[in-house]
Design a protein around this motif. Sequence first.
Motif, PDB file in Angstrom:
ATOM      1  N   PRO A 103       0.813  -1.229   0.000  1.00 29.68           N
ATOM      2  CA  PRO A 103       0.000   0.000   0.000  1.00 29.68           C
ATOM      3  C   PRO A 103       0.843   1.273   0.000  1.00 29.68           C
ATOM      4  N   ARG A 104       1.896   1.305   0.801  1.00 29.87           N
ATOM      5  CA  ARG A 104       2.753   2.496   0.852  1.00 29.87           C
ATOM      6  C   ARG A 104       3.496   2.665  -0.470  1.00 29.87           C
ATOM      7  N   ALA A 105       3.972   1.575  -1.061  1.00 27.83           N
ATOM      8  CA  ALA A 105       4.678   1.649  -2.345  1.00 27.83           C
ATOM      9  C   ALA A 105       3.754   2.193  -3.422  1.00 27.83           C
ATOM     10  N   LEU A 106       2.515   1.741  -3.412  1.00 31.98           N
ATOM     11  CA  LEU A 106       1.552   2.230  -4.409  1.00 31.98           C
ATOM     12  C   LEU A 106       1.243   3.705  -4.195  1.00 31.98           C
ATOM     13  N   LEU A 107       1.122   4.130  -2.941  1.00 32.96           N
ATOM     14  CA  LEU A 107       0.859   5.542  -2.641  1.00 32.96           C
ATOM     15  C   LEU A 107       2.023   6.417  -3.118  1.00 32.96           C
ATOM     16  N   LEU A 108       3.248   5.994  -2.821  1.00 32.48           N
ATOM     17  CA  LEU A 108       4.415   6.769  -3.265  1.00 32.48           C
ATOM     18  C   LEU A 108       4.517   6.789  -4.791  1.00 32.48           C
ATOM     19  N   SER A 109       4.183   5.677  -5.402  1.00 30.73           N
ATOM     20  CA  SER A 109       4.201   5.610  -6.861  1.00 30.73           C
ATOM     21  C   SER A 109       3.160   6.539  -7.464  1.00 30.73           C
ATOM     22  N   LEU A 110       1.990   6.583  -6.851  1.00 27.56           N
ATOM     23  CA  LEU A 110       0.935   7.480  -7.311  1.00 27.56           C
ATOM     24  C   LEU A 110       1.378   8.936  -7.178  1.00 27.56           C
ATOM     25  N   LEU A 111       2.017   9.261  -6.074  1.00 25.73           N
ATOM     26  CA  LEU A 111       2.524  10.619  -5.876  1.00 25.73           C
ATOM     27  C   LEU A 111       3.551  10.976  -6.946  1.00 25.73           C
ATOM     28  N   PHE A 112       4.452  10.047  -7.244  1.00 25.08           N
ATOM     29  CA  PHE A 112       5.443  10.282  -8.282  1.00 25.08           C
ATOM     30  C   PHE A 112       4.763  10.505  -9.634  1.00 25.08           C
TER      31      PHE A 112
END
Length: 194
Positions: free
Chosen positions: A134-143
């Motif tokens: 979940p955190r990886a996906l959130l950071l990826s979305l932010l990027f």
Amino acid sequence: MIPGPDQALITRNSLAGGRRAGLLTMVGGMLGLSVHVSAAALGISAVLLASATAFTVLKAVGAAYLVWMGVATLRGAGRTLRERPGEDEAGAPARPQGRHLRYGFLSNALNPKVALFFVTFLPQFLPTRGSVLPRALLLSLLFAVLYVLWFSLYVCTVDRLGRWLRRPRVRGRIEQVTGLLLIGFAARLALQPS
């Protein structure tokens, strides 16, 4: 925001095909980034980077693609510079817009430096316990959001300056520089130690 293959391709396609072509190239680039983001989040990028052979193959394919794009851009620059003033592509047959999406996608998906970036950047911000997805996906979305915002602004700026930038001599010179930059990025990528 650092100039690289994305910016060169987006500039080229925005000048040649207008705002829509630039935005499609950007979306393709974002989709190419999502390949590496997903691979980093799932740990696949670490395996790729641990295998010198896999990394070298991806690097060679990516460099070859950038050389191909650079040569195609230089050839297009030659055609553009031979245009007479007032002559444009109005009589030329319409080219499929999907190619811009493909160019952007392949530029990032075949770039092992993008994989290296995400495999070194992403883990620093992931929890050491529990589910990291979940955190990886959130950071990826932010990027992805930052990527889209920056390149949307960039495409709109190129489009606003388009009347001046699309004049055959100016566009031809920009295409020459872009072609040389793409070939330079390919050489830099090919010479990157595995």
